[in-house]
Each structure stands twice: as structure tokens, then as C-alpha cells.
Design a protein around this motif. Structure first.
Motif, PDB file in Angstrom:
ATOM      1  N   UNK A 256      38.079  21.442-115.052  1.00  0.00           N
ATOM      2  CA  UNK A 256      37.021  21.549-116.049  1.00  0.00           C
ATOM      3  C   UNK A 256      35.760  20.845-115.565  1.00  0.00           C
ATOM      4  N   UNK A 257      34.624  21.396-115.964  1.00  0.00           N
ATOM      5  CA  UNK A 257      33.356  20.729-115.669  1.00  0.00           C
ATOM      6  C   UNK A 257      32.314  21.154-116.683  1.00  0.00           C
ATOM      7  N   UNK A 258      31.262  20.356-116.795  1.00  0.00           N
ATOM      8  CA  UNK A 258      30.142  20.663-117.676  1.00  0.00           C
ATOM      9  C   UNK A 258      29.009  21.233-116.846  1.00  0.00           C
ATOM     10  N   UNK A 259      28.402  22.303-117.342  1.00  0.00           N
ATOM     11  CA  UNK A 259      27.292  22.935-116.640  1.00  0.00           C
ATOM     12  C   UNK A 259      26.076  22.947-117.552  1.00  0.00           C
ATOM     13  N   UNK A 260      24.939  22.469-117.057  1.00  0.00           N
ATOM     14  CA  UNK A 260      23.705  22.483-117.845  1.00  0.00           C
ATOM     15  C   UNK A 260      22.683  23.409-117.211  1.00  0.00           C
ATOM     16  N   UNK A 261      21.922  24.087-118.062  1.00  0.00           N
ATOM     17  CA  UNK A 261      20.846  24.980-117.635  1.00  0.00           C
ATOM     18  C   UNK A 261      19.535  24.328-118.048  1.00  0.00           C
ATOM     19  N   UNK A 262      18.687  23.996-117.091  1.00  0.00           N
ATOM     20  CA  UNK A 262      17.474  23.215-117.384  1.00  0.00           C
ATOM     21  C   UNK A 262      16.214  24.078-117.328  1.00  0.00           C
ATOM     22  N   UNK A 263      15.124  23.511-117.850  1.00  0.00           N
ATOM     23  CA  UNK A 263      13.839  24.193-117.818  1.00  0.00           C
ATOM     24  C   UNK A 263      13.431  24.469-116.370  1.00  0.00           C
ATOM     25  N   UNK A 264      12.825  25.634-116.146  1.00  0.00           N
ATOM     26  CA  UNK A 264      12.402  25.989-114.800  1.00  0.00           C
ATOM     27  C   UNK A 264      11.096  25.316-114.410  1.00  0.00           C
ATOM     28  N   UNK A 265      10.844  25.289-113.110  1.00  0.00           N
ATOM     29  CA  UNK A 265       9.625  24.662-112.599  1.00  0.00           C
ATOM     30  C   UNK A 265       8.619  25.722-112.177  1.00  0.00           C
ATOM     31  N   UNK A 266       7.410  25.278-111.913  1.00  0.00           N
ATOM     32  CA  UNK A 266       6.345  26.143-111.433  1.00  0.00           C
ATOM     33  C   UNK A 266       5.390  25.255-110.651  1.00  0.00           C
ATOM     34  N   UNK A 267       4.647  25.822-109.698  1.00  0.00           N
ATOM     35  CA  UNK A 267       3.731  24.987-108.912  1.00  0.00           C
ATOM     36  C   UNK A 267       2.607  24.461-109.806  1.00  0.00           C
ATOM     37  N   UNK A 268       2.084  23.288-109.438  1.00  0.00           N
ATOM     38  CA  UNK A 268       1.028  22.630-110.206  1.00  0.00           C
ATOM     39  C   UNK A 268       1.445  22.404-111.656  1.00  0.00           C
ATOM     40  N   UNK A 269       2.709  22.082-111.875  1.00  0.00           N
ATOM     41  CA  UNK A 269       3.160  21.777-113.229  1.00  0.00           C
ATOM     42  C   UNK A 269       2.397  20.549-113.716  1.00  0.00           C
ATOM     43  N   UNK A 270       1.770  20.627-114.895  1.00  0.00           N
ATOM     44  CA  UNK A 270       0.943  19.507-115.375  1.00  0.00           C
ATOM     45  C   UNK A 270       1.687  18.179-115.389  1.00  0.00           C
ATOM     46  N   UNK A 271       1.008  17.135-114.917  1.00  0.00           N
ATOM     47  CA  UNK A 271       1.625  15.806-114.851  1.00  0.00           C
ATOM     48  C   UNK A 271       2.134  15.356-116.209  1.00  0.00           C
ATOM     49  N   UNK A 272       1.334  15.588-117.260  1.00  0.00           N
ATOM     50  CA  UNK A 272       1.751  15.181-118.606  1.00  0.00           C
ATOM     51  C   UNK A 272       3.048  15.879-119.014  1.00  0.00           C
ATOM     52  N   UNK A 273       3.175  17.135-118.610  1.00  0.00           N
ATOM     53  CA  UNK A 273       4.364  17.897-118.986  1.00  0.00           C
ATOM     54  C   UNK A 273       5.587  17.411-118.217  1.00  0.00           C
ATOM     55  N   UNK A 274       5.400  17.077-116.951  1.00  0.00           N
ATOM     56  CA  UNK A 274       6.502  16.523-116.154  1.00  0.00           C
ATOM     57  C   UNK A 274       7.000  15.234-116.797  1.00  0.00           C
ATOM     58  N   UNK A 275       6.064  14.382-117.202  1.00  0.00           N
ATOM     59  CA  UNK A 275       6.426  13.112-117.837  1.00  0.00           C
ATOM     60  C   UNK A 275       7.154  13.355-119.150  1.00  0.00           C
ATOM     61  N   UNK A 276       6.628  14.305-119.939  1.00  0.00           N
ATOM     62  CA  UNK A 276       7.203  14.575-121.252  1.00  0.00           C
ATOM     63  C   UNK A 276       8.614  15.139-121.155  1.00  0.00           C
ATOM     64  N   UNK A 277       8.876  15.907-120.096  1.00  0.00           N
ATOM     65  CA  UNK A 277      10.172  16.574-119.998  1.00  0.00           C
ATOM     66  C   UNK A 277      11.225  15.763-119.238  1.00  0.00           C
ATOM     67  N   UNK A 278      10.923  14.500-118.969  1.00  0.00           N
ATOM     68  CA  UNK A 278      11.915  13.667-118.285  1.00  0.00           C
ATOM     69  C   UNK A 278      13.202  13.557-119.091  1.00  0.00           C
ATOM     70  N   UNK A 279      13.067  13.435-120.411  1.00  0.00           N
ATOM     71  CA  UNK A 279      14.278  13.292-121.235  1.00  0.00           C
ATOM     72  C   UNK A 279      15.075  14.592-121.264  1.00  0.00           C
ATOM     73  N   UNK A 280      14.378  15.734-121.273  1.00  0.00           N
ATOM     74  CA  UNK A 280      15.088  17.015-121.249  1.00  0.00           C
ATOM     75  C   UNK A 280      15.886  17.148-119.954  1.00  0.00           C
ATOM     76  N   UNK A 281      15.318  16.643-118.863  1.00  0.00           N
ATOM     77  CA  UNK A 281      15.970  16.783-117.566  1.00  0.00           C
ATOM     78  C   UNK A 281      16.938  15.629-117.273  1.00  0.00           C
ATOM     79  N   UNK A 282      17.216  14.822-118.295  1.00  0.00           N
ATOM     80  CA  UNK A 282      18.175  13.723-118.111  1.00  0.00           C
ATOM     81  C   UNK A 282      19.555  14.256-117.747  1.00  0.00           C
ATOM     82  N   UNK A 283      19.866  15.476-118.209  1.00  0.00           N
ATOM     83  CA  UNK A 283      21.154  16.087-117.853  1.00  0.00           C
ATOM     84  C   UNK A 283      21.250  16.259-116.337  1.00  0.00           C
ATOM     85  N   UNK A 284      20.145  16.681-115.733  1.00  0.00           N
ATOM     86  CA  UNK A 284      20.137  16.863-114.279  1.00  0.00           C
ATOM     87  C   UNK A 284      20.189  15.505-113.576  1.00  0.00           C
ATOM     88  N   UNK A 285      19.511  14.510-114.150  1.00  0.00           N
ATOM     89  CA  UNK A 285      19.468  13.187-113.530  1.00  0.00           C
ATOM     90  C   UNK A 285      20.837  12.516-113.497  1.00  0.00           C
TER      91      UNK A 285
END
Length: 429
Positions: A256-285
Motif C-alpha cells: 500500500x502507498x499514498x499518492x498525491x496529485x499536486x498543482x502543475x508548474x509553469x515558467x515564470x510562476x509568480x513569486x507570490x504564488x509560489x510562496x502562497x502554495x507552499x502549504x499545498x505542496x507540503x504533500x510533495x515536501x
């Protein structure tokens, strides 16, 4: 198929300062506009060493852009770079139509697509942070309209007061939203802690937007999930989903394992958005394995991989084992499914044999510490046999006078738990 009628006719503009991926970033800007239900009617480029501090483009190019916009009845101009407040104001004044930059466009898309409370708050924070340094521009435009372009000291003072008031309001909003986000993050952290205690290995799908992460997730959920009703939203468009989804999967051999699907990236992703989405990407971290999904059919897939790696680094996700899934091979001339080394596969997510290969790679990385052992469990401990049948891969069962003899593959933590029943350790798996 998306049947939404485009509401805006846009011209995309870009400044080529010699960057290697300029053409790619402009093509991506057009795709972002389309994802925001806009119709790209034209494109204007200029080559300069650096942006014009006042108007982004040079004076002659701004005049050409104005003529383009008027002749083609454009409603919006989208710049490929983040514009300064003065550049934004001056271009708007020169062209007389709405001007936005790449950052504002991405924020618009995210605001439309956010579904969960967490994602909505993250986008709101990023939007407010984007607005803060641009308040004086909006205020000056408002004052100009009120005074016919001439602003006396009294007006200037009232304008500055209003800017400060607006700034304080926005800062309070940001602080309030961040506190709310912290509460949500605490709840998610509690959930992750419970999963950690359950010692279930975790894998996270990461990569460029529209590379096929959600398709792979849904194929795996359909075959190995608890219910096919728990599929994630999937669509052939940029940023189809912003929310992180976690599903528990059980393979045929009971691993058994857990699989998470995270928000996709794009070039020049706004810095504010990267900072804001740190908690969403905690699953990946916190994942044991990252699965980077790449659109192999896109000629710019190497730039996409570089963008993913850089974004993960910015978020602070480093030193986690990663495998590379080169998806959409059915749109190329290469053969598939194939495996290159231990961490690279070429597949088409819609194909069963490709999913089998992805599972093989995941299995090799997530369960490499599993051991093949033989246990002898007394008949009085029948509950142990029931647990092992449900949670381990039983290779052989034999009933002896003094108990049940089991040859099986077992996780390190379960092996420690049932150490007293161990007859011999055969080999690592």
C-alpha cells in the motif's frame, strides 16, 4: 472539449533580451491566454538589451502596438514579463485599452480554478500582494480623472491618504488570510502525522501543468484505489486543477502507498504564488518519492523539466528521490512503454501496459526495504495471520503441528513488530 466562447480579444507582447527560452515562453503565454478563455489575435515582439523603464517597449514599438490594438479592435494587451506599476500605467495610457502582465494573467486563471478553501485563500493572498505596490498607480489614475489631469496639493494629499488607507486594509486582509491558512495547514499537518504513524509510504506526482499528472492519478485510482468515484478532475488544459488530492492505493500483492496529485508548474510562476502554495505542496515536501511527469510530445519538454526542478528548489523541496515519467509518447515516434535505467520511463498514461510500468518503477523505489522472510505463527495468534494476509504479500502458506508457517514479503516496521515469529530471513526485495 471546452466550449467556452472567448470573451476578450488579446494581443500578446514580449521583449527578447537574448534569453534562450524566449520563443517557448511566448508560445506558453498564448496558451495561458487561451486557458483564460481569451482569443489571441496577434503578437508583437521587440529585441532590446533591457526593458524600457517607462513603457516596457521602446517609444516606436509602443506606437506600433497602439495602432495594432486600434486596427484589430483588441480589448486587452498581455505582456510576457511582470510589469512595473509605471510601465503598466504608461502602456495603458498610451494604448487606451486594458493592459495586464503574465503574473496578473496567471493569478486570474488561478482565481477561477481554485476549488478548496485553502487554494482560494492562497490565490487571494497572492492577488493582494500583487496589488500592494500598484496602489499609487490606480490612485493617480483616479485623481487624474477627477481633476482633468491637474492635481493640486490638496488632491495629492488626499490621494496619498487614501493610498495609505488602502495599503493598511490590504495588509490586514493578508494577515487575516494567512492566519486562516495557518489553521488549515495545522489540520492538514495533523492528517499527515496520522498517515506517518501508519507508516504507509508516500509518492507525489509533480511536474508541468497539463503533462498528464491527473490522468496517471486517475488510471492508478481506477485500478488500485478504494473507489473509482475518488478520481480527480482531469482536462486537457493548463492548470485544470489547483488542489492537492491524496489517494490510498493497494497493489495486488497487498503493498500500500499514498499518492498525491499536486498543482502543475509553469515558467515564470509568480513569486507570490509560489510562496502562497507552499502549504499545498507540503504533500510533495513530505513524500518518500517524487514522480515528475513530463509531456514527452512537447518539443520544449526539457525546459519544462528545468522549470519543475527550479520551482521545487524555490519551494524548498530537495533531496527527495525522483523518478521521471515521460508521458504522451503516443504522440511521438518513439516506442513505448520502455524503461531507461532505474528512474526513467517512456509511456502513454492511457495505456494499461504503461501504467503497469509506472507501478513497477514506483514499487522498486517505495518498497526496496521490504524483506522476504519466513514466520511461524502459533494457532493461538490467529489475529496475526489475519493481519499478515491483509497487509503483506504472502508467497507460501504451510500448516504445521505448532502453527502456521508463512513465507512473505514484509515492511521493515512490521518485521520488527513480529520479530518473535521469525524463522529465517531469506532475501531482500
Amino acid at each position: 472539449m471546452d466550449t467556452t466562447v472567448p470573451s476578450e480579444k488579446v494581443i500578446i507582447i514580449g521583449l527578447n533580451t537574448g534569453q534562450a527560452n524566449y520563443e517557448y515562453s511566448m508560445l506558453e503565454l498564448a496558451e495561458l491566454a487561451q486557458a483564460n478563455h481569451m482569443e489571441v489575435i496577434d503578437r508583437l515582439d521587440q529585441s532590446l538589451d533591457r526593458p524600457n523603464a517607462a513603457t516596457y517597449f521602446g517609444k516606436g514599438k509602443v506606437e506600433e502596438l497602439t495602432q495594432f490594438a486600434t486596427a484589430e479592435q483588441a480589448t486587452t494587451i498581455i505582456a510576457n514579463d511582470e510589469l512595473t506599476p509605471s510601465q503598466l500605467a504608461n502602456l495603458t495610457e498610451a494604448t487606451k485599452i486594458r493592459v495586464i502582465d503574465r503574473t496578473a494573467l496567471i493569478l486570474e486563471i488561478f482565481a477561477q480554478r481554485a476549488q478548496s478553501r485553502e487554494a482560494k485563500i492562497q490565490v487571494q493572498i497572492a492577488q493582494l500582494q500583487y496589488r500592494l505596490p500598484r496602489l499609487h498607480t490606480a490612485a493617480n489614475q483616479s485623481l487624474d480623472q477627477q481633476t482633468g489631469g491637474g492635481a493640486g496639493f490638496a488632491n495629492r494629499g488626499s490621494g496619498e491618504t487614501q493610498i495609505e488607507m488602502d495599503r493598511r486594509v490590504i495588509q490586514k486582509q493578508i494577515a487575516h488570510l494567512r492566519n486562516e491558512l495557518k489553521e488549515i495547514a495545522k489540520s492538514e499537518e495533523t492528517k499527515r502525522a496520522k498517515r506517518d504513524r501508519a507508516t504507509i509510504p508516500t509518492a507525489a506526482l509533480v511536474g508541468y501543468t497539463n503533462a498528464g499528472k491527473s490522468t496517471i492519478m486517475n488510471q492508478l485510482v481506477e485500478r488500485f484505489g478504494v473507489s473509482s468515484e475518488k478520481k480527480v478532475f482531469e482536462k486537457d488544459m493548463l492548470f485544470a486543477t489547483l488542489d492537492t488530492s491524496v489517494r490510498q492505493l493497494t497493489l495486488p500483492d497487498q503493498k500500500r502507498f499514498l499518492l498525491s496529485d499536486t498543482v502543475g508548474f509553469v515558467s515564470k510562476l509568480p513569486t507570490h504564488l509560489i510562496e502562497a502554495f507552499k502549504s499545498t505542496l507540503a504533500e510533495a515536501a513530505s513524500a518518500d518519492l517524487l514522480i515528475q511527469v513530463i509531456d514527452y510530445s512537447d518539443p520544449h519538454h526539457e525546459e519544462m523539466m528545468a522549470t519543475t526542478d527550479e520551482t521545487l528548489r524555490q519551494i524548498g523541496i530537495e533531496n527527495i528521490p525522483m523518478v521521471y515519467v515521460f508521458n504522451k509518447a503516443d504522440k511521438t515516434e518513439v516506442s513505448f512503454p520502455t524503461m531507461e535505467g532505474e528512474d526513467r520511463v517512456i509511456v502513454s498514461a492511457k495505456q494499461d501496459s504503461s501504467i503497469d510500468l509506472i507501478v513497477k518503477v514506483i514499487r522498486q523505489h517505495l518498497f526496496k526495504d521490504y524483506q522476504e522472510v519466513t514466520l511461524l505463527v502459533p494457532f493461538a495468534d490467529g489475529h496475526v495471520v489475519s493481519y499478515l494476509n491483509e497487509h503483506t504479500n504472502i508467497l507460501d502458506t504451510d500448516y504445521l503441528p505448532d502453527g502456521t508457517k508463512l513465507r512473505l514479503e514484509i515492511a521493515p516496521e512490521d518485521l520488527h513488530r513480529f520479530q518473535k515469529y521469525l524463522l529465517n530471513k531469506a532475501s531482500g526485495k
